[in-house]
Design an enzyme around this catalytic site. Structure first.
Site, PDB file in Angstrom:
ATOM      1  N   CYS A  79      48.351  65.782  43.236  1.00  0.00           N
ATOM      2  CA  CYS A  79      47.493  66.840  42.755  1.00  0.00           C
ATOM      3  C   CYS A  79      46.217  66.505  42.123  1.00  0.00           C
ATOM      4  O   CYS A  79      45.504  67.554  41.568  1.00  0.00           O
ATOM      5  CB  CYS A  79      48.503  67.550  41.453  1.00  0.00           C
ATOM      6  SG  CYS A  79      48.646  66.527  39.925  1.00  0.00           S
ATOM      7  N   SER A  82      32.307  33.607  40.569  1.00  0.00           N
ATOM      8  CA  SER A  82      31.933  32.518  41.563  1.00  0.00           C
ATOM      9  C   SER A  82      31.222  33.345  42.642  1.00  0.00           C
ATOM     10  O   SER A  82      30.642  32.605  43.547  1.00  0.00           O
ATOM     11  CB  SER A  82      33.136  31.904  42.108  1.00  0.00           C
ATOM     12  OG  SER A  82      34.246  33.043  42.374  1.00  0.00           O
ATOM     13  N   HIS A 127      33.855  48.093  40.571  1.00  0.00           N
ATOM     14  CA  HIS A 127      35.500  48.207  41.117  1.00  0.00           C
ATOM     15  C   HIS A 127      36.184  49.233  40.458  1.00  0.00           C
ATOM     16  O   HIS A 127      37.386  49.162  40.707  1.00  0.00           O
ATOM     17  CB  HIS A 127      35.767  46.797  41.136  1.00  0.00           C
ATOM     18  CG  HIS A 127      35.022  45.792  42.165  1.00  0.00           C
ATOM     19  ND1 HIS A 127      35.425  44.698  42.214  1.00  0.00           N
ATOM     20  CD2 HIS A 127      34.430  46.272  43.350  1.00  0.00           C
ATOM     21  CE1 HIS A 127      34.646  43.912  43.200  1.00  0.00           C
ATOM     22  NE2 HIS A 127      34.099  44.600  43.668  1.00  0.00           N
ATOM     23  N   ALA A 155      34.994  38.065  36.514  1.00  0.00           N
ATOM     24  CA  ALA A 155      36.354  37.674  35.596  1.00  0.00           C
ATOM     25  C   ALA A 155      36.081  36.773  34.479  1.00  0.00           C
ATOM     26  O   ALA A 155      36.870  36.816  33.099  1.00  0.00           O
ATOM     27  CB  ALA A 155      37.492  37.269  36.393  1.00  0.00           C
ATOM     28  N   GLN A 175      32.081  43.438  38.267  1.00  0.00           N
ATOM     29  CA  GLN A 175      33.358  43.708  39.003  1.00  0.00           C
ATOM     30  C   GLN A 175      34.646  43.777  38.248  1.00  0.00           C
ATOM     31  O   GLN A 175      35.787  44.285  38.897  1.00  0.00           O
ATOM     32  CB  GLN A 175      33.467  42.182  39.629  1.00  0.00           C
ATOM     33  CG  GLN A 175      32.514  41.769  40.362  1.00  0.00           C
ATOM     34  CD  GLN A 175      32.663  40.353  41.077  1.00  0.00           C
ATOM     35  OE1 GLN A 175      33.498  40.163  41.851  1.00  0.00           O
ATOM     36  NE2 GLN A 175      32.124  39.178  40.540  1.00  0.00           N
ATOM     37  N   ASN A 205      28.055  29.877  34.472  1.00  0.00           N
ATOM     38  CA  ASN A 205      29.515  29.794  35.041  1.00  0.00           C
ATOM     39  C   ASN A 205      30.016  28.511  34.584  1.00  0.00           C
ATOM     40  O   ASN A 205      29.411  27.435  34.458  1.00  0.00           O
ATOM     41  CB  ASN A 205      29.407  29.957  36.308  1.00  0.00           C
ATOM     42  CG  ASN A 205      30.967  30.513  37.069  1.00  0.00           C
ATOM     43  OD1 ASN A 205      31.463  31.448  36.463  1.00  0.00           O
ATOM     44  ND2 ASN A 205      31.312  29.923  37.974  1.00  0.00           N
TER      45      ASN A 205
HETATM   46 ZN   LIG Z   1      50.555  65.504  40.332  1.00  0.00          ZN
END
Ligand SMILES: [Zn+2]
EC number: 2.3.1.286
Length: 233
Positions: free
Chosen positions: A127, A184, A116, A20, A96, A207
């Site tokens: 669907c 972190s 992620h 992040a 991430q 960091n």
């Molecule tokens: Zn749908």
């Protein structure tokens, strides 16, 4: 030449592991940090869980819509320098982040693993069709079939795509330099990826706060934007 720049230039195969902190300079708050976002109606960990999606889809939808989607955000210098290194086939990026900013920075997509997922990919759970972000922001229901829409991000309690794990492990096992930026490093299984590095692989972390690293790791505490401004690609 800065220390980070020296390490990057000496390396043959770099893997960036990003979190992040790479996107805060693009105006995207870190929901896990103290100064990150908070919301009523539960913790971010619950609101971003599979359980919440199934049992309280409205709450999940509201949280994602109001806190996780930032269509106006632009890549910053960190994304741009990393992207240039992927275009030189010198680096892979394992992120991430679900904000899509590494892609938006013009990364060579062969060298990117969105561990992620990507919040801009939306599909219908009934669907299976994909829909636009605009449609998702208008309604949580698929206008064609009434099914509940979801983003392609990995929610808490959900497994990471096996192909992504394999691609990440391969990249890390072949790297001679790992660069951890803006995380972190507490989220598993992401943090456990570094165990696949070979013993002589160098490691550096950039960091805001110092993080725990293996013995060979080098910590650069400070503003990642300032560090990457000095990187020559
Ligand atoms: Zn749908």
């Amino acid at each position: 030449m800065s220390e980070l720049n020296e390490l990057l230039h000496a390396a043959q195969k770099i893997v960036f592991l990003t979190g992040a902190g790479v996107s805060t300079a693009s105006g995207i708050p870190d929901y896990r940090s103290k100064n990150g976002l908070y919301s009523t109606g539960g913790s971010p960990e619950y609101l971003l869980s599979h359980n919440c999606l199934v049992n309280e889809p409205e709450k999940h939808y509201e949280f994602v819509k109001n806190n996780m989607i930032h269509p106006e955000a632009k890549p910053n210098i960190i994304h741009e320098k990393m992207a240039a290194l992927t275009r030189n086939n010198k680096a892979d990026i394992i992120t991430q982040n679900v904000d899509g900013l590494h892609l938006a920075a013009g990364v060579n997509a062969q060298h990117l693993v969105e561990f992620h997922g990507n919040i801009h990919y939306i599909y219908c759970q009934k669907c299976g069709h994909t829909v636009s972000l605009e449609d998702y922001l208008t309604s949580m229901y698929h206008k064609d079939c009434g099914g509940i829409l979801r983003t392609d991000i990995v929610l808490y309690e959900e497994a990471i795509d096996t192909q992504k794990v394999e691609k990440a492990v391969t990249a890390i096992s072949q790297a001679d330099l790992l660069v951890v930026v803006g995380t972190s490093f507490v989220v598993y299984p992401f943090a456990s990826l570094i165990q696949y590095a070979s013993p002589d692989t160098k490691m550096v972390a950039v960091n805001r706060d110092a993080i725990t690293l293996p013995p060979q790791g080098k910590m650069i505490t400070g503003d990642a934007v300032k560090e990457f401004e000095q990187v020559e690609v």
